[in-house]
Design a protein around this motif. Structure first.
Motif, short mmCIF file in Angstrom:
data_model
loop_
_atom_site.label_atom_id
_atom_site.label_comp_id
_atom_site.label_asym_id
_atom_site.label_seq_id
_atom_site.Cartn_x
_atom_site.Cartn_y
_atom_site.Cartn_z
N THR A 155 0.60 -1.12 0.12
CA THR A 155 -0.07 -0.41 0.02
C THR A 155 1.01 1.53 -0.05
OG1 THR A 155 -1.80 1.25 1.42
CG2 THR A 155 -0.13 0.00 2.69
N TRP A 156 0.71 2.35 -0.55
CA TRP A 156 0.83 3.97 -0.46
C TRP A 156 0.82 4.16 0.51
CZ3 TRP A 156 5.12 4.03 -3.42
CH2 TRP A 156 5.62 2.96 -4.32
N THR A 157 1.46 5.35 1.41
CA THR A 157 0.74 5.71 2.20
C THR A 157 0.50 7.19 1.99
OG1 THR A 157 3.17 6.48 3.28
CG2 THR A 157 1.77 4.04 4.52
N ARG A 158 1.39 7.43 0.59
CA ARG A 158 0.83 8.88 0.42
C ARG A 158 1.33 10.20 1.88
NH1 ARG A 158 -3.26 6.21 -0.57
NH2 ARG A 158 -4.94 7.27 0.09
N MET A 159 2.34 9.86 2.48
CA MET A 159 2.66 10.65 3.46
C MET A 159 3.99 10.71 3.81
SD MET A 159 0.79 9.77 6.64
CE MET A 159 -1.14 9.81 6.38
N GLY A 160 4.75 10.31 3.00
CA GLY A 160 6.82 11.09 2.88
C GLY A 160 7.28 10.07 2.67
N SER A 161 8.14 9.67 3.21
CA SER A 161 9.04 9.20 3.66
C SER A 161 9.20 8.39 4.93
CB SER A 161 10.96 9.71 3.78
OG SER A 161 11.94 8.68 4.18
N LEU A 162 9.07 7.18 5.40
CA LEU A 162 8.46 6.54 6.11
C LEU A 162 9.89 5.91 7.09
CD1 LEU A 162 6.44 3.87 4.41
CD2 LEU A 162 5.72 6.00 5.38
N ASP A 163 10.30 6.70 8.07
CA ASP A 163 11.33 6.84 8.55
C ASP A 163 11.16 6.17 9.93
OD1 ASP A 163 13.24 7.18 6.73
OD2 ASP A 163 13.07 9.45 6.93
N VAL A 164 10.38 6.57 10.25
CA VAL A 164 9.32 6.19 11.89
C VAL A 164 8.28 5.35 11.92
CG1 VAL A 164 8.85 7.01 14.10
CG2 VAL A 164 10.04 8.57 12.73
N MET A 165 9.19 3.78 12.18
CA MET A 165 7.78 2.69 12.56
C MET A 165 8.17 1.65 13.71
SD MET A 165 8.15 -0.44 10.33
CE MET A 165 7.90 0.15 8.26
N CYS A 166 7.02 1.30 14.55
CA CYS A 166 7.19 0.24 15.21
C CYS A 166 6.15 -0.68 14.82
CB CYS A 166 7.14 1.32 16.38
SG CYS A 166 5.81 1.00 17.57
N GLN A 167 5.95 -1.65 15.92
CA GLN A 167 4.53 -2.10 15.78
C GLN A 167 3.92 -2.02 17.45
OE1 GLN A 167 4.71 -6.63 16.15
NE2 GLN A 167 6.93 -6.48 15.56
N ASN A 168 2.87 -2.76 17.20
CA ASN A 168 2.15 -2.97 18.78
C ASN A 168 1.84 -3.79 19.26
OD1 ASN A 168 0.13 -3.45 20.74
ND2 ASN A 168 -1.66 -1.72 19.74
N PRO A 169 3.18 -4.63 20.25
CA PRO A 169 3.34 -6.48 19.86
C PRO A 169 1.82 -7.09 21.08
CG PRO A 169 4.38 -4.81 21.60
CD PRO A 169 3.76 -3.82 20.41
N MET B 54 -3.46 9.62 14.00
CA MET B 54 -3.37 10.67 15.22
C MET B 54 -2.53 11.80 14.94
SD MET B 54 -3.12 8.29 17.88
CE MET B 54 -2.92 9.48 19.68
N LEU B 55 -3.23 12.75 15.92
CA LEU B 55 -2.21 13.92 15.11
C LEU B 55 -1.39 13.93 16.68
CD1 LEU B 55 -0.50 16.86 13.79
CD2 LEU B 55 -2.89 17.64 14.30
N VAL B 56 -0.59 13.99 16.47
CA VAL B 56 0.20 13.68 18.45
C VAL B 56 1.64 15.20 18.04
CG1 VAL B 56 0.12 10.84 17.97
CG2 VAL B 56 2.69 13.04 17.22
N HIS B 57 1.76 15.59 17.46
CA HIS B 57 2.68 16.62 18.05
C HIS B 57 2.50 17.71 16.57
CE1 HIS B 57 5.24 14.79 20.87
NE2 HIS B 57 5.54 14.05 20.18
N ARG B 58 2.85 19.05 16.61
CA ARG B 58 2.65 20.00 15.66
C ARG B 58 4.76 20.13 15.12
NH1 ARG B 58 -0.19 24.39 18.44
NH2 ARG B 58 -1.78 23.13 19.56
N GLN B 59 5.26 18.73 15.97
CA GLN B 59 6.41 19.18 14.83
C GLN B 59 6.50 17.33 14.35
OE1 GLN B 59 8.65 21.55 14.23
NE2 GLN B 59 6.90 22.90 15.14
N PRO B 60 7.93 17.45 13.21
CA PRO B 60 7.77 16.11 12.63
C PRO B 60 8.49 14.49 14.15
CG PRO B 60 8.61 17.47 11.73
CD PRO B 60 8.36 18.52 12.35
N VAL B 61 7.38 14.40 14.01
CA VAL B 61 7.58 12.53 15.06
C VAL B 61 8.98 12.60 14.24
CG1 VAL B 61 6.81 10.48 15.80
CG2 VAL B 61 5.20 12.87 14.63
N ARG B 62 10.09 11.57 15.53
CA ARG B 62 11.38 11.43 15.25
C ARG B 62 11.59 9.89 16.10
NH1 ARG B 62 16.12 14.71 17.49
NH2 ARG B 62 17.24 13.49 16.37
N ALA B 63 10.17 9.41 16.47
CA ALA B 63 10.79 7.90 17.31
C ALA B 63 8.91 7.66 17.70
CB ALA B 63 11.73 7.98 18.09
N VAL B 64 8.82 6.84 17.80
CA VAL B 64 7.15 5.38 18.45
C VAL B 64 7.74 4.72 18.55
CG1 VAL B 64 4.82 5.12 18.01
CG2 VAL B 64 6.19 7.26 16.45
#
Length: 184
Positions: A42-56, A84-94
């Motif tokens: 699938t295409w997220t249409r949200m740019g480069s996917l540099d931050v990723m984790c899974q819900n175990p 979810m809108l979690v921050h007003r700046q780019p997300v660095r880690a999750v």
């Protein structure tokens, strides 16, 4: 694995035998490692996917984006299961805890937030010395974060507000990943 194009992040879902890859072009691919075939793309249409984790607990893949949003993906849906809108700046880690109930996010504005995933509400917000580039929630209720060459560990971030670190450590070079030892 050759079919995954320009992969920036990988996450393995052990109970499903799926390898999830996020690309710099915004593509998300689920590969079944038992047979070596792609399950879905699938295409997220949200740019480069540099931050990723899974819900175990649920095997939902969570992505952090440059517009301060977090999206949650499953292979059976072409759109995010939640956004979810979690921050007003780019997300660095999750990071998500083992129970799947709490999520920690960090942004470039030095903020770290703890979220309750059952209600999608913010529990606590903190400012740290610099924007945390890595987050990890441990099995004993600890939050580990790193920025630059520093690692800080906080106790019980989901219960009460963080005032000062439980432990601090500095290394000679930049920290590139962070992980708690299981069952310790």
């Amino acid at each position: 694995v050759k079919k995954m194009d320009h992969v920036t992040r990988l996450e393995y879902l052990p109970y499903h035998f799926l390898l999830v890859g996020g690309s710099e072009r915004g593509g998300l691919t689920w590969l079944d490692v038992s047979v070596g075939k792609i399950v879905t793309e699938t295409w997220t249409r949200m740019g480069s996917l540099d931050v990723m984790c899974q819900n175990p607990a649920t095997a939902v893949v969570i992505l952090g984006h440059s517009k301060g949003t977090v999206t949650m993906w499953t292979p059976s849906m072409k759109e995010p299961a939640a956004k979810m809108l979690v921050h007003r700046q780019p997300v660095r880690a999750v990071a998500v805890d083992r129970s799947g109930n709490y999520m920690a996010t960090s942004a470039t504005d030095r903020s770290v937030k703890i979220w309750d995933l059952r209600t999608y509400k913010s529990l606590h917000e903190y400012k740290v010395g610099a924007g945390a580039s890595h987050l990890q929630l441990g099995q004993k209720g600890l939050l580990g974060l790193s920025f630059g060459n520093r690692v800080e560990v906080y106790q019980d971030p989901t219960v009460h507000a963080l005032t000062h670190p439980y432990m601090k450590h500095e290394v000679m070079k930049t920290v590139t990943s962070l992980q708690f030892c299981p069952y310790e």
